[in-house]
Design a protein around this motif. Structure first.
Motif, PDB file in Angstrom:
ATOM      1  N   ALA A 314       0.970  -1.111   0.143  1.00 26.77           N
ATOM      2  CA  ALA A 314       0.010   0.053   0.080  1.00 26.77           C
ATOM      3  C   ALA A 314       0.877   1.303  -0.057  1.00 26.77           C
ATOM      4  N   GLU A 315       1.879   1.181   0.815  1.00 26.62           N
ATOM      5  CA  GLU A 315       2.767   2.521   0.967  1.00 26.62           C
ATOM      6  C   GLU A 315       3.476   2.567  -0.431  1.00 26.62           C
ATOM      7  N   ARG A 316       3.940   1.435  -1.162  1.00 26.29           N
ATOM      8  CA  ARG A 316       4.505   1.493  -2.350  1.00 26.29           C
ATOM      9  C   ARG A 316       3.902   2.181  -3.642  1.00 26.29           C
ATOM     10  N   PHE A 317       2.628   1.469  -3.610  1.00 25.53           N
ATOM     11  CA  PHE A 317       1.727   1.814  -4.832  1.00 25.53           C
ATOM     12  C   PHE A 317       0.431   2.827  -4.527  1.00 25.53           C
ATOM     13  N   GLY A 318       0.201   2.737  -3.219  1.00 25.91           N
ATOM     14  CA  GLY A 318      -1.009   3.635  -2.977  1.00 25.91           C
ATOM     15  C   GLY A 318      -2.184   2.706  -2.388  1.00 25.91           C
ATOM     16  N   VAL A 319      -2.906   3.225  -1.421  1.00 26.29           N
ATOM     17  CA  VAL A 319      -3.943   2.186  -0.883  1.00 26.29           C
ATOM     18  C   VAL A 319      -4.997   1.834  -1.936  1.00 26.29           C
ATOM     19  N   ASP A 320      -5.535   2.944  -2.777  1.00 29.80           N
ATOM     20  CA  ASP A 320      -6.614   2.810  -3.735  1.00 29.80           C
ATOM     21  C   ASP A 320      -6.143   2.041  -4.755  1.00 29.80           C
ATOM     22  N   THR A 321      -5.066   2.009  -5.137  1.00 32.49           N
ATOM     23  CA  THR A 321      -4.096   1.197  -6.354  1.00 32.49           C
ATOM     24  C   THR A 321      -4.367  -0.321  -5.840  1.00 32.49           C
ATOM     25  N   LEU A 322      -3.734  -0.468  -4.820  1.00 31.92           N
ATOM     26  CA  LEU A 322      -3.890  -1.923  -4.191  1.00 31.92           C
ATOM     27  C   LEU A 322      -5.259  -2.443  -4.095  1.00 31.92           C
ATOM     28  N   ARG A 323      -6.279  -1.746  -3.506  1.00 30.14           N
ATOM     29  CA  ARG A 323      -7.600  -2.208  -3.473  1.00 30.14           C
ATOM     30  C   ARG A 323      -8.072  -2.295  -4.895  1.00 30.14           C
ATOM     31  N   TYR A 324      -7.895  -1.402  -5.803  1.00 23.25           N
ATOM     32  CA  TYR A 324      -8.348  -1.655  -7.248  1.00 23.25           C
ATOM     33  C   TYR A 324      -7.886  -2.812  -7.915  1.00 23.25           C
ATOM     34  N   PHE A 325      -6.593  -3.069  -7.559  1.00 26.67           N
ATOM     35  CA  PHE A 325      -6.009  -4.296  -8.273  1.00 26.67           C
ATOM     36  C   PHE A 325      -6.454  -5.604  -7.542  1.00 26.67           C
ATOM     37  N   LEU A 326      -6.721  -5.612  -6.168  1.00 25.40           N
ATOM     38  CA  LEU A 326      -7.020  -7.030  -5.933  1.00 25.40           C
ATOM     39  C   LEU A 326      -8.620  -7.135  -6.189  1.00 25.40           C
ATOM     40  N   MET A 327      -9.594  -6.048  -6.321  1.00 21.56           N
ATOM     41  CA  MET A 327     -10.713  -6.514  -6.621  1.00 21.56           C
ATOM     42  C   MET A 327     -10.921  -6.835  -8.311  1.00 21.56           C
ATOM     43  N   ARG A 328     -10.139  -6.143  -8.965  1.00 22.19           N
ATOM     44  CA  ARG A 328     -10.086  -6.118 -10.631  1.00 22.19           C
ATOM     45  C   ARG A 328      -9.343  -7.474 -11.052  1.00 22.19           C
ATOM     46  N   GLU A 329      -8.447  -7.684 -10.481  1.00 23.66           N
ATOM     47  CA  GLU A 329      -7.488  -8.792 -10.927  1.00 23.66           C
ATOM     48  C   GLU A 329      -8.070 -10.215 -10.773  1.00 23.66           C
ATOM     49  N   VAL A 330      -8.615 -10.471  -9.682  1.00 21.96           N
ATOM     50  CA  VAL A 330      -9.010 -11.871  -9.347  1.00 21.96           C
ATOM     51  C   VAL A 330     -10.533 -12.126  -9.608  1.00 21.96           C
ATOM     52  N   ALA A 331     -11.023 -13.146 -10.171  1.00 19.08           N
ATOM     53  CA  ALA A 331     -12.286 -13.594 -10.085  1.00 19.08           C
ATOM     54  C   ALA A 331     -12.644 -13.787  -8.432  1.00 19.08           C
ATOM     55  N   PHE A 332     -13.421 -13.121  -7.956  1.00 21.45           N
ATOM     56  CA  PHE A 332     -13.892 -13.217  -6.520  1.00 21.45           C
ATOM     57  C   PHE A 332     -14.266 -14.930  -6.319  1.00 21.45           C
ATOM     58  N   GLY A 333     -13.712 -15.682  -5.520  1.00 21.41           N
ATOM     59  CA  GLY A 333     -14.151 -16.902  -5.081  1.00 21.41           C
ATOM     60  C   GLY A 333     -13.158 -17.746  -5.683  1.00 21.41           C
ATOM     61  N   GLN A 334     -12.339 -17.254  -6.606  1.00 16.10           N
ATOM     62  CA  GLN A 334     -11.396 -18.227  -7.166  1.00 16.10           C
ATOM     63  C   GLN A 334      -9.814 -17.711  -6.530  1.00 16.10           C
ATOM     64  N   ASP A 335      -8.870 -18.779  -6.977  1.00 15.92           N
ATOM     65  CA  ASP A 335      -7.594 -18.243  -6.359  1.00 15.92           C
ATOM     66  C   ASP A 335      -6.795 -17.329  -7.455  1.00 15.92           C
ATOM     67  N   GLY A 336      -6.187 -16.319  -7.068  1.00 14.88           N
ATOM     68  CA  GLY A 336      -5.478 -15.474  -8.066  1.00 14.88           C
ATOM     69  C   GLY A 336      -3.926 -15.039  -7.679  1.00 14.88           C
ATOM     70  N   SER A 337      -3.387 -14.546  -8.433  1.00 17.15           N
ATOM     71  CA  SER A 337      -2.074 -14.218  -8.139  1.00 17.15           C
ATOM     72  C   SER A 337      -1.685 -12.693  -8.487  1.00 17.15           C
ATOM     73  N   TYR A 338      -0.734 -12.373  -7.820  1.00 13.12           N
ATOM     74  CA  TYR A 338      -0.354 -10.885  -7.801  1.00 13.12           C
ATOM     75  C   TYR A 338       1.276 -10.819  -7.751  1.00 13.12           C
ATOM     76  N   SER A 339       1.713  -9.751  -8.393  1.00 14.45           N
ATOM     77  CA  SER A 339       3.123  -9.189  -8.422  1.00 14.45           C
ATOM     78  C   SER A 339       3.022  -7.707  -8.466  1.00 14.45           C
ATOM     79  N   PRO A 340       4.415  -7.265  -8.165  1.00 17.20           N
ATOM     80  CA  PRO A 340       4.387  -5.759  -8.233  1.00 17.20           C
ATOM     81  C   PRO A 340       4.259  -5.392  -9.645  1.00 17.20           C
ATOM     82  N   GLU A 341       4.745  -6.017 -10.671  1.00 17.37           N
ATOM     83  CA  GLU A 341       4.702  -5.867 -11.815  1.00 17.37           C
ATOM     84  C   GLU A 341       3.061  -5.776 -12.341  1.00 17.37           C
TER      85      GLU A 341
END
Length: 518
Positions: A314-341
């Motif tokens: 959150a400090e590195r990328f911003g709180v809202d950016t992290l929140r957006y990524f987590l809700m956008r990137e992963v189909a909720f209910g399924q496993d998902g992956s993340y990386s700084p890139e």
């Protein structure tokens, strides 16, 4: 009177600092709570920490401190995480609170009054890490190998006197619940797993321990402490004032949603409803088991050295950016992956370049070319088509969020953002400035209306950035709900105030890709 909505997360086990999984669940619950508030619901959002059990007792002993001291220190990290990630809970429930002991003991007495508790001897496999009992058939390993639970955690053979709960008595009632109310366990894959487990037969459950004393005392059997899951699950009632079943309790219970990780679905969909049935209490309306977040496709572990502190992200990328990524990137209910890139790529493409740039361009042009003045304008067919596309995108987002399909909802929202960008390119207000200033103004003001609706719709996901944009647009705090979307009346009122639009500042800055560490 607004319709109540009660949402809970699982309470976190504070034997270590919060990890990305804790942040993911807290953010998702906060997005749901904020979305429900935008719908006009009266929301109660509860989270907290699960501070009893053998695992906490052992951790405290290893550190040479009392379990309560460990609980006090570690629970603060979870409170701090929520505040840092803009997770706006209403109740933070700690299971070491005296009121929680009272609530747990009352639930126990009610189960006992139903004839569902009896004293016997427990012999079987127990995982300290999971705080769970397992049948022999569920274990892996053997013949000299270490025995492991279905989650890969070590188990140990345990023998002690124990109180038992007549879980076997509730098998048919539970199966009827799953059949008659398929919405009770979501997503469907989790319901299918639980049904197979219950159809395989239920054994009575050991619900007390005598080998340690860090927990809630069993009424009338002080040498016993309650099995940590009896105590932990009761937190959902404690936060509402149970055992005082006042108007407040009646207003909020049963819970609308228990949001939990997929690894604890069994506790919430087999044990919990059985306890509640036994105690004569209503069952929650839904349990949703979300998936895991993987670090570059790998499960995080201390041994691999890939454990991520969510506050660092959150400090590195911003709180809202992290929140957006987590809700956008992963189909909720399924496993998902993340990386700084992945975070940077997604945030730049959608938040900065597509939406953020749209907001900045339009507001800057209104400020420079219209002196910030908002006026009435005549809409063309192209304008109506754009506003209809935006209205459709916002409605689809709301429908998908209602079903907890966050990524699909944001996808629909992004299509509306793309429609705005296509419209601005087609209409070319910078060219109209020379040839048709009146039309230029109409184009910019139509986009202004679209941006306002798009910002409100996405605000549960990026609350701080959305508030900044809405402040810049001059949208009153009381007119930022879903009911107002598509209503032109607010714009007419805004025009009537005569208040000019100020010079905007970016709400969604571009991020830099992290430098590879060699």
């Amino acid at each position: 009177m607004a319709e109540p909505y009660y949402i809970t997360t699982a309470i976190s086990y504070p034997n270590g600092k919060p990890h990305i999984g804790h942040a993911y669940e807290a953010i998702a619950a906060d997005v749901i709570a904020r979305f429900k508030r935008l719908q006009g619901r009266d929301v109660r959002f509860q989270t907290g920490t699960d501070e009893h059990g053998l695992k906490m007792a052992q951790k405290a002993r290893d550190l040479g401190i009392e379990p309560k001291q460990l609980a006090d220190e570690m629970s603060q990290h979870f409170i701090d995480m929520c505040h840092a990630l803009n997770v706006r809970y209403d109740v933070f429930m700690r299971t070491t609170e005296p009121r929680h002991h009272e609530a747990s003991q009352e639930l126990w007495r009610r189960m006992e009054a139903s004839g569902d508790l009896y004293l016997d001897r427990y012999e079987g496999w127990y995982s300290v890490r999971d705080e769970a009992y397992y049948d022999e058939s569920e274990l892996t390993g053997g013949e000299g190998e270490e025995r492991l639970s279905p989650h890969g955690t070590p188990v140990e053979w345990t023998v002690e006197e124990s109180w038992f709960f007549r879980l076997s008595k509730y098998a048919d009632l539970l199966l009827a619940l799953y059949r008659d109310h398929p919405e009770f366990i979501q997503p469907d894959s989790r319901r299918n797993e639980v049904m197979r487990f219950v159809e395989g037969g239920l054994r009575d459950l050991s619900v007390s321990r005598t080998s340690f004393d860090w927990g809630v005392k069993v009424p009338g059997s002080d040498e016993h402490v309650m099995y940590v899951w009896v105590d932990a699950l009761t937190n959902y009632l404690t936060g509402l004032g149970f055992p005082d079943e006042s108007d407040e309790f009646s207003k909020w219970w049963p819970a609308d949603l228990h949001l939990i990780g997929k690894d604890i679905v069994r506790f919430h969909t087999v044990y919990w409803p059985a306890f509640l049935m036994s105690a004569g209490l209503a069952l929650p309306k839904q349990v949703f088991g979300h998936g895991f977040l993987l670090n570059r496709g790998q499960k995080e572990s201390k041994s691999l050295g890939n454990v991520t502190d969510p506050l660092d992200l959150a400090e590195r990328f911003g709180v809202d950016t992290l929140r957006y990524f987590l809700m956008r990137e992963v189909a909720f209910g399924q496993d998902g992956s993340y990386s700084p890139e992945a975070i940077v790529t997604r945030a730049n493409a959608e938040l900065a370049n597509s939406f953020g740039n749209l907001v900045q361009r339009v507001c800057s042009m209104i400020f420079k070319n219209l002196d910030g003045q908002l006026t009435a304008f005549t809409r063309t067919e192209a304008d109506e088509a754009l506003l209809a596309a935006v209205q459709s995108g916002c409605s689809q987002l709301a429908n998908e969020f209602e079903a907890l399909n966050f990524s699909a909802g944001i996808e629909a929202w992004m299509k509306a953002v793309f429609a705005c960008n296509a419209y601005i390119d087609e209409q070319a207000p910078w060219a109209l400035k020379k040839t048709d200033p009146e039309r230029m103004g109409a184009v910019l003001l139509c986009l202004f209306m679209a941006i306002r609706d798009l910002t409100i719709a996405i605000s549960p996901v990026v609350p701080a950035a959305a508030a900044k944009v809405l402040d810049q647009l001059g949208v009153p705090a009381g007119e930022r709900d879903l009911v107002a979307l598509g209503d032109a009346g607010w714009y007419e009122h805004r025009v009537a105030t005569g208040e000019p639009l100020g010079q905007p500042s970016p709400a969604f800055p571009r991020l830099e890709l992290p430098v590879e560490e060699g």
